[in-house]
Design an enzyme around this catalytic site. Sequence first.
Site, PDB file in Angstrom:
ATOM      1  N   GLU A 171      34.083  40.890  41.158  1.00  0.00           N
ATOM      2  CA  GLU A 171      34.243  41.042  39.713  1.00  0.00           C
ATOM      3  C   GLU A 171      34.646  39.756  38.991  1.00  0.00           C
ATOM      4  O   GLU A 171      35.736  39.678  38.395  1.00  0.00           O
ATOM      5  CB  GLU A 171      35.261  42.140  39.396  1.00  0.00           C
ATOM      6  CG  GLU A 171      34.906  43.487  39.979  1.00  0.00           C
ATOM      7  CD  GLU A 171      35.781  44.628  39.456  1.00  0.00           C
ATOM      8  OE1 GLU A 171      36.790  44.354  38.794  1.00  0.00           O
ATOM      9  OE2 GLU A 171      35.445  45.787  39.710  1.00  0.00           O
ATOM     10  N   GLU A 366      32.506  49.679  44.728  1.00  0.00           N
ATOM     11  CA  GLU A 366      33.713  50.382  44.272  1.00  0.00           C
ATOM     12  C   GLU A 366      33.332  51.474  43.294  1.00  0.00           C
ATOM     13  O   GLU A 366      32.498  51.267  42.404  1.00  0.00           O
ATOM     14  CB  GLU A 366      34.697  49.453  43.521  1.00  0.00           C
ATOM     15  CG  GLU A 366      35.482  48.529  44.382  1.00  0.00           C
ATOM     16  CD  GLU A 366      36.451  47.659  43.576  1.00  0.00           C
ATOM     17  OE1 GLU A 366      36.931  48.102  42.517  1.00  0.00           O
ATOM     18  OE2 GLU A 366      36.705  46.535  44.020  1.00  0.00           O
TER      19      GLU A 366
HETATM   20  C1  GBH Z   1      38.402  47.133  39.909  1.00  0.00           C
HETATM   21  O1  GBH Z   1      38.470  46.583  38.640  1.00  0.00           O
HETATM   22  C2  GBH Z   1      39.057  46.198  40.856  1.00  0.00           C
HETATM   23  O2  GBH Z   1      38.108  45.524  41.668  1.00  0.00           O
HETATM   24  C3  GBH Z   1      40.100  46.834  41.727  1.00  0.00           C
HETATM   25  O3  GBH Z   1      40.884  45.834  42.310  1.00  0.00           O
HETATM   26  C4  GBH Z   1      40.904  47.808  40.901  1.00  0.00           C
HETATM   27  O4  GBH Z   1      41.998  48.306  41.599  1.00  0.00           O
HETATM   28  C5  GBH Z   1      39.984  48.916  40.509  1.00  0.00           C
HETATM   29  O5  GBH Z   1      38.848  48.441  39.891  1.00  0.00           O
HETATM   30  C6  GBH Z   1      40.624  49.941  39.600  1.00  0.00           C
HETATM   31  O6  GBH Z   1      41.003  49.372  38.393  1.00  0.00           O
HETATM   32  O7  GBH Z   1      37.561  47.009  28.157  1.00  0.00           O
HETATM   33  O8  GBH Z   1      39.408  45.534  28.677  1.00  0.00           O
HETATM   34  O9  GBH Z   1      39.770  47.935  28.619  1.00  0.00           O
HETATM   35  C7  GBH Z   1      38.242  47.434  37.574  1.00  0.00           C
HETATM   36  C8  GBH Z   1      37.403  46.790  36.507  1.00  0.00           C
HETATM   37  C9  GBH Z   1      37.259  46.256  34.280  1.00  0.00           C
HETATM   38  C10 GBH Z   1      37.496  48.526  34.838  1.00  0.00           C
HETATM   39  C11 GBH Z   1      37.765  46.529  32.913  1.00  0.00           C
HETATM   40  C12 GBH Z   1      38.014  48.814  33.456  1.00  0.00           C
HETATM   41  C13 GBH Z   1      38.100  48.136  31.160  1.00  0.00           C
HETATM   42  C14 GBH Z   1      38.437  46.856  30.549  1.00  0.00           C
HETATM   43  N1  GBH Z   1      37.837  47.167  35.220  1.00  0.00           N
HETATM   44  N2  GBH Z   1      37.496  47.896  32.482  1.00  0.00           N
HETATM   45  S1  GBH Z   1      38.819  46.831  28.862  1.00  0.00           S
END
Ligand code: GBH
Length: 466
Positions: A171, A366
């Site tokens: 990511e 994921e």
């Molecule tokens: C993943 O990231 C990670 O890889 C992992 O480590 C983590 O524990 C897991 O997911 C659960 O969170 O528009 O700013 O509110 C999650 C990626 C990106 C998902 C941002 C939610 C909302 C961002 N995230 N998204 S925002």
Amino acid sequence: STSTAAPHRLQFPAGFRWGTATASYQIEGSETADGRSPSIWDTFSRVPGAVVGGDTGAVACDHYRRMPQDVALMADLGVGWYRFSVAWPRVRPDAGAPSAAGLGFYDRLVDELLGHGISPWLTLYHWDLPQVLEDAGGWTVRDTADRFVDYAVTVHEALGDRVPVWTTLNEPWCSAFLGYTAGVHAPGRQEGAAGLRAAHHLMLAHGAAATELRARGAESVGITLNLTVADPADPASDADVDAARRVDSQHNRLFLDPVLRGSYPSDLLADTEHLGWTEVVRDGDLEVISAPIDVLGVNYYHGDAVSGRPDPADTRPSPFVEARLSMPTRGLPRTAMDWEVQPEGLTRLLMRLHDDYPGVPLVVTENGAAYDDTVGADGSVDDPERLAYLDQHLRAVHAAIEGGADVRGYFAWSFLDNFEWAEGYAKRFGLVHVDYDTQVRTPKSSARWYAGVCRTGHLPDPEPLA
Ligand code: GBH
């Protein structure tokens, strides 16, 4: 699907890879053991207010010391693949010379997995940058990409004989824009276009390391992106349509296009080039970034409805550069993260990748959900909502496969409850419950169900589960 018929049994293709995933900083703890140096998350989690409850990864799931038992539990569940990440500050403390002690942990982990018949899927970077590199500019400077390649080679020299699948980055959107633009993740910088500079150097690190790993004989090399499905909140509003396009350009195409097409999206350049970030792009960089990959990892949790009318009440810094927008909810069910449950978005995302970026095998690296799990009086943890979330998203993956998408596997996030970044330990994504006072692990009912799905390759599992 709009069908109201009961969901039926669905068979996944033979050879489909089933797994669970974790990340080093989220589970390991033991932050100073065996010479590990500080990472940006050690620093950031100690900034007052940065993480809910002031939580840090100092102990986490104590996995660094409990690894053999955790692998045995994984083997009990019978899930065939384990996606984990390596901590750069253990393997090359302070980004210096390789550490035999730090490498030793991952060496034992890989042997333990193989000894239990579990295939290791290794991610090199899941956000724990050595703090010394951040002190020198972090991902906003080019040198960090060169250092990453040295680190990747170190890990490959130690584990390359036993690890079949290598992911460079997890990511990069989060590393770049949550880290350097919105400042809600480490290193906590709120510097607008710095996120775009960081994104370029992350991509460069990916491409250069991918080339190096393949040259050294890695069987399969890829990158994992967190992709979204950005829909205009009101499809009749030009402002919303344009806001959704901008989100798609920065969240998805900024990463997909250079890796899979060798260019940055022209609309993104038109929106942001005046900020000067493309000064960091040198001749030849896009060739490096577009090095062939064997697999594209897709992390999906939810899509986004995007409105071009920002909500004046929302004063949080935006991770989107030069885009004034808001993301209204649509009344869908929500998880404990407040994220909307939108399984059909996963089908659309996989089909879009199949259509727009054909030829690269896809794996969902994921997918999962946080819910407020509680331990029952009998010591069991019943989590029907998570089970339903996983079931619905696996149906969405199956629909994409039927539509022709080349999806080769699925990893549930996460094996264990763990340190959920800025949300600390309050948010639980695990198939296995962790009591953070006692470190007792309890497989939730979703874990038993998922184990059955993995064993049989179909949904729902008709066998009674243990
Ligand atoms: C993943 O990231 C990670 O890889 C992992 O480590 C983590 O524990 C897991 O997911 C659960 O969170 O528009 O700013 O509110 C999650 C990626 C990106 C998902 C941002 C939610 C909302 C961002 N995230 N998204 S925002």
